[in-house]
Design an enzyme around this catalytic site. Sequence first.
Site, PDB file in Angstrom:
ATOM      1  N   PRO A  39       0.813  -1.219   0.000  1.00 28.44           N
ATOM      2  CA  PRO A  39       0.000   0.000   0.000  1.00 28.44           C
ATOM      3  C   PRO A  39       0.848   1.272   0.000  1.00 28.44           C
ATOM      4  O   PRO A  39       1.926   1.318   0.588  1.00 28.44           O
ATOM      5  CB  PRO A  39      -0.804  -0.127   1.299  1.00 28.44           C
ATOM      6  CG  PRO A  39      -0.838  -1.585   1.584  1.00 28.44           C
ATOM      7  CD  PRO A  39       0.474  -2.117   1.105  1.00 28.44           C
ATOM      8  N   GLU A  40       0.341   2.291  -0.677  1.00 30.83           N
ATOM      9  CA  GLU A  40       1.023   3.577  -0.730  1.00 30.83           C
ATOM     10  C   GLU A  40       0.705   4.379   0.533  1.00 30.83           C
ATOM     11  O   GLU A  40      -0.183   4.040   1.320  1.00 30.83           O
ATOM     12  CB  GLU A  40       0.550   4.344  -1.965  1.00 30.83           C
ATOM     13  CG  GLU A  40       0.620   3.554  -3.257  1.00 30.83           C
ATOM     14  CD  GLU A  40       1.892   3.814  -4.063  1.00 30.83           C
ATOM     15  OE1 GLU A  40       2.552   4.828  -3.818  1.00 30.83           O
ATOM     16  OE2 GLU A  40       2.191   2.989  -4.939  1.00 30.83           O
ATOM     17  N   LYS A  57       4.718   4.739   5.516  1.00 30.68           N
ATOM     18  CA  LYS A  57       3.856   3.563   5.372  1.00 30.68           C
ATOM     19  C   LYS A  57       3.701   2.802   6.692  1.00 30.68           C
ATOM     20  O   LYS A  57       3.181   1.686   6.698  1.00 30.68           O
ATOM     21  CB  LYS A  57       4.428   2.637   4.299  1.00 30.68           C
ATOM     22  CG  LYS A  57       4.520   3.271   2.911  1.00 30.68           C
ATOM     23  CD  LYS A  57       5.043   2.271   1.898  1.00 30.68           C
ATOM     24  CE  LYS A  57       5.166   2.896   0.522  1.00 30.68           C
ATOM     25  NZ  LYS A  57       5.623   1.916  -0.493  1.00 30.68           N
ATOM     26  N   ARG A  92      11.997  -3.148  -7.442  1.00 30.19           N
ATOM     27  CA  ARG A  92      10.559  -2.907  -7.500  1.00 30.19           C
ATOM     28  C   ARG A  92      10.161  -2.723  -8.959  1.00 30.19           C
ATOM     29  O   ARG A  92      10.980  -2.359  -9.810  1.00 30.19           O
ATOM     30  CB  ARG A  92      10.198  -1.636  -6.709  1.00 30.19           C
ATOM     31  CG  ARG A  92      10.647  -1.666  -5.248  1.00 30.19           C
ATOM     32  CD  ARG A  92       9.781  -2.554  -4.387  1.00 30.19           C
ATOM     33  NE  ARG A  92       8.432  -2.045  -4.319  1.00 30.19           N
ATOM     34  CZ  ARG A  92       8.057  -1.041  -3.536  1.00 30.19           C
ATOM     35  NH1 ARG A  92       8.944  -0.396  -2.787  1.00 30.19           N
ATOM     36  NH2 ARG A  92       6.798  -0.651  -3.505  1.00 30.19           N
TER      37      ARG A  92
END
Length: 294
Positions: free
Chosen positions: A2-3, A51, A267
């Site tokens: 999740p951002e 985060k 990523r």
Amino acid sequence: MPEGDTVFRTCARLHEALAGRVLVAAELRWPGLSTSNLVGHTTIEVVPRGKHILQRLDSGWTLHSHLKMEGQWRISRTDKDPTALAARGRVDQRRRERLDRGGRGSDDIRALLVTQEWTATGLRLGMLDLVRTSQEDTIVGHLGPDILSPDFDQQQAIANLSGPVGAALLDQRNLAGIGTMWASESLFLQGIFPWAEAAALDPATLNGVVARARRLMTANLPHAVQTSTGIRREGGNTYVHARSGRPCRRCGTTIRVAQIGPPTRERAMFYCPTCQGGLAPGDDGRPLRPLGSR
């Protein structure tokens, strides 16, 4: 993963449900934490740091969690038998069975925090720690400026950027909160090649991409479905992220995806080779099947 804007919304929901309320039952299903007793503690606040999720308690402790790839916190109304819960400080078998029937198997549950009104269930959490609030820096002190903080230090964040700019934006030690979606979308909208060296970009360019990411993330705080296009319909909400193999919305070139970042921390980065200045290192340009197709 999740951002930062998703984590921000999660913290807001947890804060609304738990702040000012006493825990009448609690379980932490995590190595080293299973015997921790949080019953009787009152939540002061739940706040994000990049985060990371920090639940601060009136006892001077902070429950820290991180969602990683699959984690989530769910809020539900507490079963109306709080007396039994308070007497034992544990979650009774009836509630366990109800959670299982709701698709939240006991193997997925990492934390249960129960107040008279609301229950917070931590599912598949990637990290869970209990630290003194005065020692939160041992958990989050390595993070760069939080992009969603009201006092975000943009100049410090930009000064931290080094190496390929796409990887630098994703490195939480430089600035905290940006994930692959907002890195990919911000770089595309600014027309920046993700593998360009940050040191080779002028300050105005770096300012532009960081400011763009912050504007996009801030604009999406009220919404569960994130968008950079202004469209919240699935399939229409991004320009490049998760659109590899599909045509660029601007020029029609096939959107591509490649790994970015140092070994063991790579990523996915989505980009348009025409709008952003070429193919990624090691990308041979071979046709890509659209993401999700068979």
